[in-house]
Design an enzyme around this catalytic site. Structure first.
Site, short mmCIF file in Angstrom:
data_model
loop_
_atom_site.label_atom_id
_atom_site.label_comp_id
_atom_site.label_asym_id
_atom_site.label_seq_id
_atom_site.Cartn_x
_atom_site.Cartn_y
_atom_site.Cartn_z
N ASN A 391 0.81 -1.20 0.00
CA ASN A 391 0.00 0.00 0.00
C ASN A 391 0.85 1.27 0.00
O ASN A 391 1.10 1.87 -1.05
CB ASN A 391 -0.96 0.00 1.18
CG ASN A 391 -2.07 1.04 1.02
OD1 ASN A 391 -2.85 0.96 0.09
ND2 ASN A 391 -2.13 2.00 1.93
N ASP A 392 1.34 1.67 1.17
CA ASP A 392 2.06 2.95 1.27
C ASP A 392 3.31 2.99 0.42
O ASP A 392 3.67 4.05 -0.11
CB ASP A 392 2.45 3.21 2.74
CG ASP A 392 1.24 3.40 3.61
OD1 ASP A 392 0.23 3.92 3.11
OD2 ASP A 392 1.29 3.03 4.80
N VAL A 393 4.00 1.87 0.26
CA VAL A 393 5.29 1.87 -0.44
C VAL A 393 5.15 2.07 -1.94
O VAL A 393 6.15 2.22 -2.65
CB VAL A 393 6.07 0.57 -0.15
CG1 VAL A 393 6.36 0.45 1.33
CG2 VAL A 393 5.32 -0.66 -0.67
#
Length: 465
Positions: A391-393
Site C-alpha cells: 500500500n504505502d510503499v
C-alpha cells in the site's frame, strides 16, 4: 590472571568474534542462515562458560534451577519458532525483544533489592539503574507492540494531555533513579516505585503510536534492549553481555534510523506524531473508481509483455501466496520469455527483510530481487507491474500530495509502468489508514481476491493461452 580466569576471558573473546561474524553474515540472504548458526554457537559458548565461571560459586540446587529455566525457555522457543507463521514473525520478534529487555531489568532489580549494586561503587549503581529503566520500558513497550500487531489491541489509545502525562512520568522515573543512586544502602521501596513508573512509561509511550509505525518501534526497542543488556554486563562484570549488548544496541540503532529514513520521518516524529492512530478507519483519498479486471485477462497481458516487475507486500504473506506466485513467474519465464524482477521496499511487510525471507522461502533466486534504489529507474520502461498486498510503499501521493501523511516518503515508482495490476482483497485503505492514489490511476487495474487464489488463477490463465 589464573588459568580459569584466562580460559573464561578467552572464551568470551571467541564468543564476541562469533557474534560479530554472525551479524556480518546476516547482511546477505545467501549467508544469513550460516550467520545465525555462528551467532548461536557464540551464545552457547558464552552461556556454558558463564555457568563454568568460578565466580558463580553456585550450589547444586542453584545450578538445577538455572538449567531448568534454560530448558523451559529453550523448549518453548523451539516449539513456538517451529509453529509461527511468516505473517506472525514481527509479533514474535517484538515478544522476544521484550523478554530480553525484561531480563536485563530483572538483573538490575535483583542487584538493587539485594543491596549488591551499592557494593560496586557509584558508577556501577548508575548503570544498574539506567539498565533497569531502559529494560523495563523496552519490556512493557514491546508487549504493546506485540498486542497491536497480533490484533489483541485493535485501537490506539490516546489520553488527554498525553505528552504532558508522559513527561511527568518520565521526570518521576528519573527522580526516583537519582534518589536510588544517592541512597547509602538498599532502598526496596524506591526500587519498587521505579519498577512501576518504568513499566508505566513504556505503556504510555507506545500506546499512542499508530500500528503503521510499529516496525520502527520494535527496532528501536531492540536497540534499547541491547543497551540495557550492555549496562547489566558492567554491573555483573560479564564481558560477553557487554559485547553482545553493544552489538545488538548499535545494530538496532542503525536499523531504526534506516527504517525512519525510508519513511522520510524522524524518530521523534514516529514516537510523538501518532501517524496511523486511526487504525483501520476509512480515510479520505482521491476521487474516482477502481477499475477491476479478471485474473485471466491480466495473465494474458503479462504473457505478451517483455518485462514485468512484481512488488510484494504484507498481503502476500497473509495469503501465504509466495509459492503460487513463484509457480506463475516460472511459467512466464520458461513458456513466454518474460523478464521478471522483484522490487522490495525497505519497509515492505511488517519488519525489515520480511519480503526477502518470504520470497527465499519459495525458492526465488536472490539475483531476481532488487532494492528500491536499484529498481526504480526501470519502472518507466517496464511493460507491466504487479503489486501484491502493498500500500504505502507504492502510493504516488508520497511524491505529489503535500497534505498526505506519507508525503516525501521514498516509494517504488510503480505508477510509471505502462500497465499496473494490483492484487487486493478489497477496497480498504490498508494498515496505515492512508488511501492509495495508485489504485485509481488510469493505467491501473485491480484484481480483487485472496492473493493465493489469484496467483493460482493467473497460472491457470497462462495454461489456457
Amino acid at each position: 590472571m589464573d588459568f580459569w580466569s584466562f580460559t573464561v576471558e578467552a572464551s568470551y573473546f571467541i564468543a564476541a568474534v562469533l557474534f560479530i561474524m554472525g551479524l556480518k553474515r546476516m547482511g546477505s540472504p545467501k549467508t544469513a542462515r550460516g550467520g545465525i548458526v555462528w551467532a548461536g554457537v557464540g551464545m552457547v559458548l558464552a552461556t556454558v562458560v558463564t555457568l563454568w565461571h568460578p565466580a558463580m560459586e553456585a550450589g547444586v540446587g542453584r545450578y538445577f534451577l538455572i538449567l531448568l529455566a534454560i530448558g523451559i525457555g529453550g523448549i518453548g522457543a523451539w516449539i513456538s519458532g517451529k509453529r509461527v507463521q511468516m505473517t506472525a514473525m514481527p509479533q514474535m520478534v517484538a515478544l522476544y525483544n521484550g523478554m530480553g529487555g525484561g531480563a536485563a531489568a530483572a538483573i538490575a532489580l535483583v542487584e538493587m533489592y539485594s543491596g549488591a549494586a551499592w557494593t560496586h561503587g557509584t558508577t556501577v549503581l548508575i548503570l544498574a539503574v539506567a539498565g533497569a529503566i531502559i529494560g523495563a520500558v523496552s519490556f512493557s513497550g514491546s508487549l504493546v507492540a506485540w498486542a497491536k500487531l497480533e490484533g489483541v489491541q485493535k485501537k490506539t489509545i490516546r489520553l488527554p494531555q498525553q505528552h504532558l502525562l508522559n513527561g511527568g512520568v518520565a521526570l518521576a522515573t528519573v527522580g526516583l533513579g537519582v534518589m536510588i543512586v544517592m541512597a547509602e544502602t538498599s532502598a526496596p521501596l524506591l526500587v519498587t516505585l521505579l519498577l512501576v513508573t518504568t513499566l508505566a512509561l513504556g505503556l504510555l509511550i507506545t500506546n499512542p503510536i499508530g500500528g503503521a509505525d510499529m516496525p520502527v518501534v520494535i527496532s528501536l526497542y531492540n536497540a534499547l534492549t541491547g543497551l540495557a543488556v550492555a549496562f547489566e554486563g558492567f554491573v555483573l562484570g560479564n564481558a560477553a553481555m557487554i559485547i553482545a549488548g553493544t552489538v545488538v544496541g548499535s545494530a538496532g540503532t542503525l536499523l531504526t534510523f534506516l527504517m525512519a529514513n525510508a519513511m522520510n520521518r524522524s524518530i521523534t516524529n514516529v514516537l510523538f506524531a501518532g501517524f496511523g492512530v486511526d487504525d483501520g478507519a476509512e480515510a479520505e483519498g482521491p476521487e474516482g473508481e477502481m477499475k477491476s479486471v479478471e485474473a485471466f485477462d491480466a495473465s494474458a497481458s503479462f504473457a505478451y509483455s517483455d518485462s514485468l516487475i512484481i512488488v510484494p507486500g504484507y498481503g502476500l504473506a497473509v495469503a501465504q501466496a509466495q509459492h503460487k506466485l513463484w509457480e506463475f513467474v516460472q511459467m512466464l519465464q520458461k513458456e513466454h520469455g518474460v523478464d521478471v524482477k522483484f522490487a522490495i521496499h525497505p519497509v515492505a511487510g511488517r519488519m525489515p527483510g520480511h519480503m526477502n525471507v518470504l520470497l527465499a522461502e519459495a525458492g526465488v533466486p536472490y539475483d531476481m530481487i532488487y532494492d528500491l534504489e536499484d529498481i526504480n529507474a526501470e519502472f518507466p520502461t517496464a511493460d507491466a507491474a504487479l503489486v501484491i498486498g502493498a500500500n504505502d510503499v507504492v502510493n504516488p501521493a508520497a511524491r505529489t500530495d503535500e497534505s498526505s501523511p506519507i508525503y516525501g516518503m521514498p516509494i517504488l515508482d510503480v505508477d510509471k509502468a505502462r500497465e499496473v495490476y494490483v492484487i487486493k482483497r478489497g477496497k480498504g485503505t490498508g494498515f496505515s489508514g492512508v488511501q492509495n492514489a495508485l489504485f485509481f490511476g488510469d493505467n491501473t487495474r485491480m484484481i480483487f481476491g485472496d492473493a493465493k487464489q489469484v496467483c493460482s488463477d493467473l497460472a491457470g490463465g497462462l495454461k489456457q493461452l
